[in-house]
Design a protein around this motif. Structure first.
Motif, PDB file in Angstrom:
ATOM      1  N   ALA A 125     -21.491-112.499  42.557  1.00  0.00           N
ATOM      2  CA  ALA A 125     -20.854-111.203  42.823  1.00  0.00           C
ATOM      3  C   ALA A 125     -21.264-110.660  44.186  1.00  0.00           C
ATOM      4  N   THR A 126     -22.524-110.858  44.551  1.00  0.00           N
ATOM      5  CA  THR A 126     -23.013-110.398  45.855  1.00  0.00           C
ATOM      6  C   THR A 126     -22.302-111.142  46.977  1.00  0.00           C
ATOM      7  N   GLY A 158     -28.686-106.189  42.615  1.00  0.00           N
ATOM      8  CA  GLY A 158     -27.717-105.156  42.252  1.00  0.00           C
ATOM      9  C   GLY A 158     -27.545-104.134  43.346  1.00  0.00           C
ATOM     10  N   ARG A 176     -30.365-115.598  38.612  1.00  0.00           N
ATOM     11  CA  ARG A 176     -29.245-114.684  38.323  1.00  0.00           C
ATOM     12  C   ARG A 176     -27.945-115.188  38.942  1.00  0.00           C
ATOM     13  N   THR A 212     -25.596-105.800  46.244  1.00  0.00           N
ATOM     14  CA  THR A 212     -24.190-105.902  45.866  1.00  0.00           C
ATOM     15  C   THR A 212     -23.515-104.536  45.944  1.00  0.00           C
ATOM     16  N   ARG A 242     -29.290-101.401  34.312  1.00  0.00           N
ATOM     17  CA  ARG A 242     -28.916-102.792  34.509  1.00  0.00           C
ATOM     18  C   ARG A 242     -28.113-102.902  35.786  1.00  0.00           C
ATOM     19  N   ASP A 243     -28.192-104.067  36.458  1.00  0.00           N
ATOM     20  CA  ASP A 243     -27.497-104.261  37.720  1.00  0.00           C
ATOM     21  C   ASP A 243     -25.986-104.059  37.584  1.00  0.00           C
ATOM     22  N   ALA A 244     -25.423-104.457  36.457  1.00  0.00           N
ATOM     23  CA  ALA A 244     -23.984-104.325  36.260  1.00  0.00           C
ATOM     24  C   ALA A 244     -23.544-102.864  36.184  1.00  0.00           C
ATOM     25  N   GLU A 260     -24.756-115.236  38.145  1.00  0.00           N
ATOM     26  CA  GLU A 260     -23.562-114.376  38.139  1.00  0.00           C
ATOM     27  C   GLU A 260     -23.685-113.254  39.160  1.00  0.00           C
ATOM     28  N   LEU A 261     -24.863-112.665  39.237  1.00  0.00           N
ATOM     29  CA  LEU A 261     -25.054-111.552  40.162  1.00  0.00           C
ATOM     30  C   LEU A 261     -25.059-112.030  41.616  1.00  0.00           C
TER      31      LEU A 261
END
Length: 134
Positions: free
Chosen positions: A83-84, A45, A77, A48, A2-4, A79-80
């Motif tokens: 974050a990026t 991901g 996405r 980021t 997963r990206d997280a 949220e991602l």
């Protein structure tokens, strides 16, 4: 993965080597700025992770967004993408709509430039700005 759960082990070896080389150059007196290009096909991901890795090494970063990629990616996405955007010092986009979206995601703290597609002048201008601010 997963990206997280992104780790440096999942980042492309060549990209890590380039960022490490920039960090080494910065330690010897040069000012390092890493430019990462984001297209719609990119894995957010990974982008980021590259930006965060560069920041961890003390480098300044610029995110260059191609086309309306950011608008479509935010729809999928949010949220991602946020974050990026928060993992960079400056962003170059191609439209005022994309610029407004990036400013909203970053709470207005980022320097955002609007440039024609593939216009290296905006990236160079930001690189100069970030190197003098370091």
């Amino acid at each position: 993965m997963r990206d997280a759960e992104l780790t440096t082990a999942s980042l492309p070896t060549a990209a890590l080597a380039l960022i490490r080389r920039a960090a080494d150059a910065q330690r010897s007196g040069a000012t390092g700025v890493v430019v990462v290009r984001l297209t719609e096909e990119d894995r957010l991901g990974r982008t980021t992770g590259l930006l965060r890795f560069a920041h961890a090494l003390g480098l300044r970063t610029i995110l260059e967004v191609q086309g309306a990629a950011i608008e479509r990616l935010v729809a999928r996405r949010p949220e991602l993408v946020a974050a990026t955007v928060r993992a960079t010092d400056a962003v170059v986009v191609e439209s005022s709509r994309s610029a407004a979206l990036v400013r909203d995601l970053s709470d207005g703290r980022l320097r955002v430039e609007i440039a024609a597609p593939s216009a290296p002048s905006a990236v160079r201008r930001l690189q100069r700005t970030l190197t003098t601010a370091a």
